[in-house]
Motif scaffolding. Structure first.
Motif, PDB file in Angstrom:
ATOM      1  N   VAL A 162     -27.639  -7.074  60.000  1.00  0.00           N
ATOM      2  CA  VAL A 162     -27.756  -5.631  60.175  1.00  0.00           C
ATOM      3  C   VAL A 162     -26.859  -4.926  59.167  1.00  0.00           C
ATOM      4  O   VAL A 162     -25.626  -5.066  59.226  1.00  0.00           O
ATOM      5  CB  VAL A 162     -27.373  -5.205  61.610  1.00  0.00           C
ATOM      6  CG1 VAL A 162     -27.475  -3.688  61.741  1.00  0.00           C
ATOM      7  CG2 VAL A 162     -28.273  -5.894  62.632  1.00  0.00           C
ATOM      8  N   GLU A 163     -27.488  -4.186  58.261  1.00  0.00           N
ATOM      9  CA  GLU A 163     -26.734  -3.445  57.257  1.00  0.00           C
ATOM     10  C   GLU A 163     -26.322  -2.075  57.779  1.00  0.00           C
ATOM     11  O   GLU A 163     -27.006  -1.494  58.644  1.00  0.00           O
ATOM     12  CB  GLU A 163     -27.569  -3.233  55.980  1.00  0.00           C
ATOM     13  CG  GLU A 163     -28.044  -4.501  55.296  1.00  0.00           C
ATOM     14  CD  GLU A 163     -29.445  -4.893  55.699  1.00  0.00           C
ATOM     15  OE1 GLU A 163     -30.116  -5.593  54.904  1.00  0.00           O
ATOM     16  OE2 GLU A 163     -29.885  -4.504  56.800  1.00  0.00           O
ATOM     17  N   SER A 164     -25.236  -1.568  57.253  1.00  0.00           N
ATOM     18  CA  SER A 164     -24.785  -0.220  57.584  1.00  0.00           C
ATOM     19  C   SER A 164     -23.959   0.319  56.421  1.00  0.00           C
ATOM     20  O   SER A 164     -23.591  -0.437  55.517  1.00  0.00           O
ATOM     21  CB  SER A 164     -23.955  -0.215  58.874  1.00  0.00           C
ATOM     22  OG  SER A 164     -22.798  -1.009  58.721  1.00  0.00           O
ATOM     23  N   GLY A 165     -23.682   1.611  56.471  1.00  0.00           N
ATOM     24  CA  GLY A 165     -22.824   2.219  55.464  1.00  0.00           C
ATOM     25  C   GLY A 165     -23.546   2.998  54.390  1.00  0.00           C
ATOM     26  O   GLY A 165     -22.900   3.618  53.537  1.00  0.00           O
ATOM     27  N   GLY A 166     -24.867   2.971  54.404  1.00  0.00           N
ATOM     28  CA  GLY A 166     -25.601   3.732  53.408  1.00  0.00           C
ATOM     29  C   GLY A 166     -25.510   5.224  53.675  1.00  0.00           C
ATOM     30  O   GLY A 166     -25.000   5.664  54.706  1.00  0.00           O
ATOM     31  N   GLY A 167     -25.989   6.001  52.715  1.00  0.00           N
ATOM     32  CA  GLY A 167     -25.978   7.445  52.868  1.00  0.00           C
ATOM     33  C   GLY A 167     -26.105   8.148  51.544  1.00  0.00           C
ATOM     34  O   GLY A 167     -26.490   7.537  50.539  1.00  0.00           O
ATOM     35  N   LEU A 168     -25.763   9.414  51.562  1.00  0.00           N
ATOM     36  CA  LEU A 168     -25.825  10.242  50.361  1.00  0.00           C
ATOM     37  C   LEU A 168     -24.433  10.309  49.727  1.00  0.00           C
ATOM     38  O   LEU A 168     -23.443  10.593  50.416  1.00  0.00           O
ATOM     39  CB  LEU A 168     -26.303  11.650  50.724  1.00  0.00           C
ATOM     40  CG  LEU A 168     -26.326  12.687  49.605  1.00  0.00           C
ATOM     41  CD1 LEU A 168     -27.333  12.276  48.530  1.00  0.00           C
ATOM     42  CD2 LEU A 168     -26.667  14.065  50.169  1.00  0.00           C
ATOM     43  N   VAL A 169     -24.378  10.055  48.431  1.00  0.00           N
ATOM     44  CA  VAL A 169     -23.101  10.078  47.717  1.00  0.00           C
ATOM     45  C   VAL A 169     -23.333  10.735  46.360  1.00  0.00           C
ATOM     46  O   VAL A 169     -24.408  10.586  45.762  1.00  0.00           O
ATOM     47  CB  VAL A 169     -22.513   8.651  47.582  1.00  0.00           C
ATOM     48  CG1 VAL A 169     -23.459   7.719  46.843  1.00  0.00           C
ATOM     49  CG2 VAL A 169     -21.146   8.679  46.938  1.00  0.00           C
ATOM     50  N   GLN A 170     -22.332  11.433  45.882  1.00  0.00           N
ATOM     51  CA  GLN A 170     -22.447  12.097  44.584  1.00  0.00           C
ATOM     52  C   GLN A 170     -22.219  11.104  43.446  1.00  0.00           C
ATOM     53  O   GLN A 170     -21.496  10.111  43.623  1.00  0.00           O
ATOM     54  CB  GLN A 170     -21.429  13.232  44.492  1.00  0.00           C
ATOM     55  CG  GLN A 170     -21.721  14.397  45.417  1.00  0.00           C
ATOM     56  CD  GLN A 170     -20.767  15.555  45.186  1.00  0.00           C
ATOM     57  OE1 GLN A 170     -19.716  15.419  44.584  1.00  0.00           O
ATOM     58  NE2 GLN A 170     -21.161  16.726  45.666  1.00  0.00           N
ATOM     59  N   PRO A 171     -22.784  11.379  42.300  1.00  0.00           N
ATOM     60  CA  PRO A 171     -22.515  10.514  41.138  1.00  0.00           C
ATOM     61  C   PRO A 171     -21.025  10.411  40.875  1.00  0.00           C
ATOM     62  O   PRO A 171     -20.295  11.408  40.961  1.00  0.00           O
ATOM     63  CB  PRO A 171     -23.236  11.237  39.997  1.00  0.00           C
ATOM     64  CG  PRO A 171     -24.334  11.983  40.665  1.00  0.00           C
ATOM     65  CD  PRO A 171     -23.762  12.437  41.989  1.00  0.00           C
ATOM     66  N   GLY A 172     -20.580   9.194  40.592  1.00  0.00           N
ATOM     67  CA  GLY A 172     -19.162   8.951  40.391  1.00  0.00           C
ATOM     68  C   GLY A 172     -18.409   8.632  41.659  1.00  0.00           C
ATOM     69  O   GLY A 172     -17.235   8.229  41.594  1.00  0.00           O
ATOM     70  N   GLY A 173     -19.051   8.772  42.793  1.00  0.00           N
ATOM     71  CA  GLY A 173     -18.406   8.512  44.070  1.00  0.00           C
ATOM     72  C   GLY A 173     -18.440   7.048  44.462  1.00  0.00           C
ATOM     73  O   GLY A 173     -18.870   6.184  43.683  1.00  0.00           O
ATOM     74  N   SER A 174     -17.980   6.784  45.680  1.00  0.00           N
ATOM     75  CA  SER A 174     -17.900   5.411  46.188  1.00  0.00           C
ATOM     76  C   SER A 174     -18.541   5.309  47.560  1.00  0.00           C
ATOM     77  O   SER A 174     -18.624   6.295  48.304  1.00  0.00           O
ATOM     78  CB  SER A 174     -16.430   4.972  46.288  1.00  0.00           C
ATOM     79  OG  SER A 174     -15.829   4.935  45.010  1.00  0.00           O
ATOM     80  N   LEU A 175     -18.952   4.096  47.862  1.00  0.00           N
ATOM     81  CA  LEU A 175     -19.586   3.804  49.150  1.00  0.00           C
ATOM     82  C   LEU A 175     -19.337   2.339  49.449  1.00  0.00           C
ATOM     83  O   LEU A 175     -19.306   1.509  48.527  1.00  0.00           O
ATOM     84  CB  LEU A 175     -21.090   4.078  49.051  1.00  0.00           C
ATOM     85  CG  LEU A 175     -21.880   4.474  50.293  1.00  0.00           C
ATOM     86  CD1 LEU A 175     -21.337   5.761  50.892  1.00  0.00           C
ATOM     87  CD2 LEU A 175     -23.353   4.640  49.933  1.00  0.00           C
ATOM     88  N   ARG A 176     -19.158   2.017  50.731  1.00  0.00           N
ATOM     89  CA  ARG A 176     -19.023   0.607  51.100  1.00  0.00           C
ATOM     90  C   ARG A 176     -20.102   0.248  52.106  1.00  0.00           C
ATOM     91  O   ARG A 176     -20.180   0.851  53.190  1.00  0.00           O
ATOM     92  CB  ARG A 176     -17.655   0.290  51.694  1.00  0.00           C
ATOM     93  CG  ARG A 176     -17.459  -1.211  51.873  1.00  0.00           C
ATOM     94  CD  ARG A 176     -16.079  -1.592  52.354  1.00  0.00           C
ATOM     95  NE  ARG A 176     -15.912  -1.454  53.787  1.00  0.00           N
ATOM     96  CZ  ARG A 176     -15.036  -2.157  54.511  1.00  0.00           C
ATOM     97  NH1 ARG A 176     -14.249  -3.035  53.913  1.00  0.00           N
ATOM     98  NH2 ARG A 176     -14.928  -1.949  55.804  1.00  0.00           N
ATOM     99  N   LEU A 177     -20.889  -0.726  51.748  1.00  0.00           N
ATOM    100  CA  LEU A 177     -21.918  -1.235  52.638  1.00  0.00           C
ATOM    101  C   LEU A 177     -21.383  -2.446  53.405  1.00  0.00           C
ATOM    102  O   LEU A 177     -20.586  -3.223  52.868  1.00  0.00           O
ATOM    103  CB  LEU A 177     -23.166  -1.646  51.857  1.00  0.00           C
ATOM    104  CG  LEU A 177     -23.781  -0.594  50.945  1.00  0.00           C
ATOM    105  CD1 LEU A 177     -25.051  -1.148  50.295  1.00  0.00           C
ATOM    106  CD2 LEU A 177     -24.051   0.692  51.664  1.00  0.00           C
ATOM    107  N   SER A 178     -21.848  -2.580  54.638  1.00  0.00           N
ATOM    108  CA  SER A 178     -21.498  -3.732  55.454  1.00  0.00           C
ATOM    109  C   SER A 178     -22.770  -4.403  55.952  1.00  0.00           C
ATOM    110  O   SER A 178     -23.801  -3.737  56.135  1.00  0.00           O
ATOM    111  CB  SER A 178     -20.650  -3.312  56.657  1.00  0.00           C
ATOM    112  OG  SER A 178     -19.435  -2.718  56.254  1.00  0.00           O
ATOM    113  N   CYS A 179     -22.668  -5.691  56.176  1.00  0.00           N
ATOM    114  CA  CYS A 179     -23.779  -6.467  56.732  1.00  0.00           C
ATOM    115  C   CYS A 179     -23.195  -7.364  57.810  1.00  0.00           C
ATOM    116  O   CYS A 179     -22.470  -8.309  57.496  1.00  0.00           O
ATOM    117  CB  CYS A 179     -24.472  -7.273  55.652  1.00  0.00           C
ATOM    118  SG  CYS A 179     -25.708  -8.431  56.269  1.00  0.00           S
ATOM    119  N   ALA A 180     -23.501  -7.051  59.048  1.00  0.00           N
ATOM    120  CA  ALA A 180     -23.011  -7.838  60.172  1.00  0.00           C
ATOM    121  C   ALA A 180     -24.029  -8.907  60.532  1.00  0.00           C
ATOM    122  O   ALA A 180     -25.220  -8.607  60.721  1.00  0.00           O
ATOM    123  CB  ALA A 180     -22.753  -6.928  61.363  1.00  0.00           C
ATOM    124  N   ALA A 181     -23.545 -10.133  60.637  1.00  0.00           N
ATOM    125  CA  ALA A 181     -24.424 -11.255  60.960  1.00  0.00           C
ATOM    126  C   ALA A 181     -24.175 -11.734  62.379  1.00  0.00           C
ATOM    127  O   ALA A 181     -23.047 -11.711  62.863  1.00  0.00           O
ATOM    128  CB  ALA A 181     -24.198 -12.398  59.989  1.00  0.00           C
TER     129      ALA A 181
END
Length: 118
Positions: A5-24
């Protein structure tokens, strides 16, 4: 069977950061090679990064220096740290677990949408 199950996606501005997670769940993540893939609209699914059972990492050229893949076997979780994101990083990001011994097993999550836009 492995459920991802992935999570952490969304809308982010160029140059920004995001962390995705995948729970198994359903099995011990340490027995699998793991990876992140992505699919943009109208394009084929492509490799983002992989991490082996021994923590060896591999990145697609366009992600090198910007993305970092990591795994926490104790938490049964895979991560993707995305820095300096670009509009072309917009895609659905999928988590994958794979092994070939003792038999071929290949599992995918449902995906999480990442949109890079100002």
């Amino acid at each position: 069977q492995v459920q991802l199950v992935e999570s952490g996606g969304g809308l982010v501005q160029p140059g920004g950061s995001l962390r995705l997670s995948c729970a198994a769940s359903g099995s011990d993540l340490s027995m699998y090679a793991m990876g992140w893939y992505r699919q943009a609209p109208g394009k084929q699914r492509e490799l983002v990064a992989t991490i082996s059972r021994g923590f060896t990492t591999y990145y697609a050229d366009s992600m090198k220096g910007r993305f970092t893949i990591a795994r926490d076997n104790a938490r049964n979780t895979l991560y993707l740290q995305m820095n300096n994101v670009k509009p072309e990083d917009t895609a659905v990001y999928y988590c994958n677990a794979r092994r070939i011994d003792p038999q071929l097993e290949d599992y995918w999550g449902q995906g999480t949408q990442v949109t890079v836009s100002s």
